[in-house]
Design a protein around this motif. Structure first.
Motif, mmCIF file in Angstrom:
data_model
loop_
_atom_site.group_PDB
_atom_site.id
_atom_site.type_symbol
_atom_site.label_atom_id
_atom_site.label_comp_id
_atom_site.label_asym_id
_atom_site.label_seq_id
_atom_site.Cartn_x
_atom_site.Cartn_y
_atom_site.Cartn_z
ATOM 1 N N TRP A 246 32.204 -54.328 -49.922
ATOM 2 C CA TRP A 246 31.383 -55.479 -50.279
ATOM 3 C C TRP A 246 31.562 -56.617 -49.280
ATOM 4 C CZ3 TRP A 246 27.429 -55.389 -53.464
ATOM 5 C CH2 TRP A 246 27.376 -54.410 -54.462
ATOM 6 N N GLY A 247 31.419 -56.319 -48.015
ATOM 7 C CA GLY A 247 31.501 -57.356 -47.005
ATOM 8 C C GLY A 247 32.929 -57.702 -46.654
ATOM 9 N N PRO A 248 33.141 -58.673 -45.768
ATOM 10 C CA PRO A 248 34.489 -59.071 -45.355
ATOM 11 C C PRO A 248 35.235 -59.751 -46.498
ATOM 12 C CG PRO A 248 32.838 -60.524 -44.385
ATOM 13 C CD PRO A 248 32.091 -59.426 -45.051
ATOM 14 N N SER A 249 36.560 -59.697 -46.442
ATOM 15 C CA SER A 249 37.393 -60.275 -47.493
ATOM 16 C C SER A 249 37.167 -61.774 -47.644
ATOM 17 C CB SER A 249 38.872 -59.985 -47.224
ATOM 18 O OG SER A 249 39.258 -60.509 -45.958
ATOM 19 N N ALA A 250 36.756 -62.439 -46.569
ATOM 20 C CA ALA A 250 36.507 -63.879 -46.638
ATOM 21 C C ALA A 250 35.390 -64.210 -47.621
ATOM 22 C CB ALA A 250 36.155 -64.420 -45.247
ATOM 23 N N ALA A 251 34.463 -63.257 -47.849
ATOM 24 C CA ALA A 251 33.392 -63.495 -48.820
ATOM 25 C C ALA A 251 33.946 -63.521 -50.235
ATOM 26 C CB ALA A 251 32.319 -62.422 -48.682
ATOM 27 N N ILE A 252 34.954 -62.681 -50.487
ATOM 28 C CA ILE A 252 35.622 -62.700 -51.796
ATOM 29 C C ILE A 252 36.335 -64.032 -51.987
ATOM 30 C CG2 ILE A 252 37.367 -61.581 -53.227
ATOM 31 C CD1 ILE A 252 36.739 -58.980 -51.701
ATOM 32 N N VAL B 248 26.534 -77.354 -60.060
ATOM 33 C CA VAL B 248 26.509 -75.905 -60.327
ATOM 34 C C VAL B 248 26.357 -75.167 -59.002
ATOM 35 C CG1 VAL B 248 25.303 -74.009 -61.472
ATOM 36 C CG2 VAL B 248 25.498 -76.235 -62.606
ATOM 37 N N PRO B 249 27.358 -74.396 -58.577
ATOM 38 C CA PRO B 249 27.206 -73.651 -57.317
ATOM 39 C C PRO B 249 26.327 -72.413 -57.493
ATOM 40 C CG PRO B 249 29.379 -73.257 -58.267
ATOM 41 C CD PRO B 249 28.712 -74.272 -59.146
ATOM 42 N N PHE B 250 25.537 -72.124 -56.473
ATOM 43 C CA PHE B 250 24.737 -70.894 -56.399
ATOM 44 C C PHE B 250 25.348 -70.042 -55.288
ATOM 45 C CE2 PHE B 250 22.028 -73.627 -58.712
ATOM 46 C CZ PHE B 250 21.039 -72.878 -59.336
ATOM 47 N N TYR B 251 25.935 -68.924 -55.656
ATOM 48 C CA TYR B 251 26.558 -68.037 -54.676
ATOM 49 C C TYR B 251 25.550 -66.958 -54.281
ATOM 50 C CZ TYR B 251 30.881 -70.217 -56.292
ATOM 51 O OH TYR B 251 31.850 -71.134 -56.617
ATOM 52 N N ARG C 246 38.197 -68.980 -54.514
ATOM 53 C CA ARG C 246 38.875 -70.276 -54.467
ATOM 54 C C ARG C 246 38.281 -71.264 -55.468
ATOM 55 N NH1 ARG C 246 36.719 -70.834 -48.698
ATOM 56 N NH2 ARG C 246 34.768 -72.026 -48.867
ATOM 57 N N ASP C 247 37.118 -70.935 -56.027
ATOM 58 C CA ASP C 247 36.535 -71.727 -57.107
ATOM 59 C C ASP C 247 36.790 -71.076 -58.464
ATOM 60 O OD1 ASP C 247 35.462 -73.488 -55.226
ATOM 61 O OD2 ASP C 247 33.600 -72.351 -55.067
ATOM 62 N N GLY C 248 37.619 -70.013 -58.479
ATOM 63 C CA GLY C 248 37.888 -69.306 -59.729
ATOM 64 C C GLY C 248 36.762 -68.377 -60.140
ATOM 65 N N VAL C 249 35.921 -67.973 -59.191
ATOM 66 C CA VAL C 249 34.761 -67.136 -59.462
ATOM 67 C C VAL C 249 34.965 -65.755 -58.876
ATOM 68 C CG1 VAL C 249 32.301 -66.817 -58.991
ATOM 69 C CG2 VAL C 249 33.181 -69.083 -59.566
ATOM 70 N N THR D 17 25.244 -58.792 -40.195
ATOM 71 C CA THR D 17 24.610 -57.855 -41.124
ATOM 72 C C THR D 17 24.982 -58.181 -42.564
ATOM 73 O OG1 THR D 17 26.469 -56.288 -41.009
ATOM 74 C CG2 THR D 17 24.701 -56.026 -39.385
ATOM 75 N N PHE D 18 25.785 -59.217 -42.738
ATOM 76 C CA PHE D 18 26.211 -59.676 -44.065
ATOM 77 C C PHE D 18 26.320 -61.187 -44.032
ATOM 78 C CE2 PHE D 18 29.423 -61.239 -46.951
ATOM 79 C CZ PHE D 18 29.218 -60.529 -48.129
ATOM 80 N N VAL D 19 25.906 -61.816 -45.103
ATOM 81 C CA VAL D 19 26.095 -63.265 -45.221
ATOM 82 C C VAL D 19 26.349 -63.616 -46.677
ATOM 83 C CG1 VAL D 19 23.605 -63.699 -45.400
ATOM 84 C CG2 VAL D 19 25.124 -65.544 -44.711
ATOM 85 N N ALA D 20 27.300 -64.497 -46.910
ATOM 86 C CA ALA D 20 27.570 -65.058 -48.237
ATOM 87 C C ALA D 20 27.551 -66.576 -48.097
ATOM 88 C CB ALA D 20 28.910 -64.579 -48.779
ATOM 89 N N ILE D 21 26.910 -67.243 -49.028
ATOM 90 C CA ILE D 21 26.722 -68.694 -48.951
ATOM 91 C C ILE D 21 26.986 -69.315 -50.319
ATOM 92 C CG2 ILE D 21 25.055 -70.550 -48.533
ATOM 93 C CD1 ILE D 21 23.545 -68.616 -46.692
#
Length: 479
Positions: free
Chosen positions: A461-467, A320-323, A472-475, A304-308
């Motif tokens: 705001w979703g699982p902590s792994a999404a944060i 340039v990363p697109f989050y 880890r890229d400073g974002v 029900t949540f996805v971060a890419i």
């Protein structure tokens, strides 16, 4: 072929989309004099009802979903409506539907909003009844398949009866004013386009957050999940509009050619570049809500949540990363695009103790349409203890800035474009298939590596792994 249809055939005319969006949009267009007087609207669905009962059904829907100020001429609009019951899974009944539609003077526009399993039999039925001629165009509501393979099957079935210039694949996000304003922002202002590239932009964030859970979409959503439901269509269309090269003109071919180039430049997502989650019981706006498995009534591995973390491998965007992130039962309903610019290469103010922050452009799409640009400014004072700088926002509320203009829901524009034959805001077959190819590769990666949804409480705001994916890229995700 250019023609303005004088017949509109609505499949799924008694469904939720019709009640909330299609009938209100058409009534509003009629109220504003944007529908030709001769346009007749025929609704069809499985429900058995006659013309009078369908008109009463439509009246009730309009009273619930359309503001009273836009219901002028309601009786005249209802008189445009007629109805023919149909079971689209069988050829029987399509001849009766054709008789109900009658012979268009100029042309017929069809809006097809049905389950994916009914696309092929519906097209076959239309063809058997002579409703696929050269003066007929068709609009297709998503989902257009569940994978590249199934999407091709649907597209092949439609292409057997309609040429590409008569096929209008709908992504309602493209009808939103702020999404279209993204093109105006980029290509009508010299200020932005020269710096809209990897030399000046650090990263891009695209967020589509929902506070709702399953609602009435239980069966569909559990088969789909967030990746197929939101990323494959809405989010990749937003990404393409952000990243596309300037088209040679604002027409369907030029705009869609540039979007396809972006979609084909998407790098395959690698291990560790995506996070999926599934909400558990929690609270939204102070109200307790159940978890996904509670709503579904069983356990499920559907996300029900996805971060890419995505990459567009071309000259303009290399590096340039697109989050991207989207999910259900998040703290607020918001769709926005964040353009994070790079820091100035050298700050003349550091010796005076002042720190600079990079500029940030936030384009709000819903629930509020706005543009927010942060600029650095000096804080007033004598500066005896050091010079101070801080970000100062420039906020533009689009409804306020363009007061007096009619602000329409997306389906008003899309239905009118379908009737009149303007394809710019519709999705071409090669776009759809490029999107599916990228998304299928992500799901294949998850299957190969055993990725499973991580739990997150509703209202977060979703699982902590999404944060962590961004940090880890400073974002930091914009919230």
């Amino acid at each position: 072929m250019n023609f303005s249809a004088d017949r509109l055939l609505l499949f799924g005319a008694t469904g939720d989309l019709s009640q909330r969006m299609l009938l209100p949009s058409l009534c509003a267009l009629a109220h504003d004099g944007l529908l030709a007087p001769e346009l007749k609207i025929v609704g069809t669905a499985r429900s058995e009802m006659n013309d009078a009962r369908f008109r009463n059904f439509a009246r009730e829907a309009l009273e619930r979903h359309l503001p009273a100020g836009r219901r002028g001429g309601l009786a005249e609009f209802l008189n445009r409506l007629s109805y023919q019951a149909l079971d689209a899974s069988t050829l029987e009944g399509f001849d009766d539907l054709a008789r109900k539609v009658g012979t268009p003077g100029q042309g017929l526009a069809i809006f097809l909003s049905t389950a994916p399993s009914l696309f092929e039999p519906t097209i076959a039925g239309l063809k058997s009844a002579g409703l696929t001629g050269a003066n007929v165009r068709i609009g297709l509501e998503k989902p257009l398949g569940t994978s590249l393979e199934t999407s091709r099957e649907i597209n092949d079935a439609v292409a057997a009866a309609f040429s590409e210039d008569r096929i209008f694949r709908i992504d309602h996000y493209l009808g939103k004013e702020t999404v279209q304003n993204l093109l105006a922002l980029r290509f009508a202002n010299l200020l932005f386009e020269p710096i809209w590239n990897a030399n000046y932009i650090d990263h891009v964030q695209i967020t589509v957050a929902e506070t709702v859970g399953l609602e009435s979409r239980v069966a569909y959503y559990d088969d789909s999940g967030a990746l197929r439901d939101m990323v494959q269509n809405h989010m990749l269309q937003l990404l393409a509009l952000v990243a596309m090269e300037p088209p040679t003109s604002f027409d369907a071919t030029a705009v869609r050619d540039e979007k396809v180039k972006v979609l084909r430049s998407l790098r395959k997502v690698g291990e560790g570049e995506s996070v999926i989650g599934q909400y558990r019981a929690g609270a939204i706006s102070g109200q307790a809500v159940p978890g996904y498995d509670d709503e579904l009534g069983k356990g499920s591995a559907t996300e029900t949540f996805v971060a890419i973390k995505a990459h567009v491998d071309n000259w303009r965007w290399k590096g340039v990363p697109f989050y991207l992130r989207t999910g259900k039962r998040l703290p607020e309903r918001v769709t926005e695009i964040v353009i994070q610019f790079r820091c100035v290469p050298f700050s003349i103010f550091e010796g005076r103790g002042a720190k600079t922050q990079p500029n940030r452009l936030v384009i709000g799409i819903q629930p509020e349409e706005n543009i927010h640009l942060s600029l650095m400014a000096k804080v007033p004072g004598l500066d005896r203890d050091g010079l101070r700088l801080r970000p100062v926002p420039l906020d533009i509320s689009m409804p306020d800035a363009l007061a007096g203009a009619v602000h329409r829901i997306a389906y008003e524009r899309l239905l009118l474009d379908l009737i009149e034959g303007e394809q710019t805001l519709f999705v071409r077959r090669d776009e759809v298939e490029a999107q599916w190819e990228w998304v299928d590769a992500i799901r294949d990666l998850w299957n190969r590596t055993g990725v499973e949804p991580k739990s997150y409480p509703a209202g977060n705001w979703g699982p902590s792994a999404a944060i962590a994916l961004a940090e880890r890229d400073g974002v930091t995700w914009h919230e």
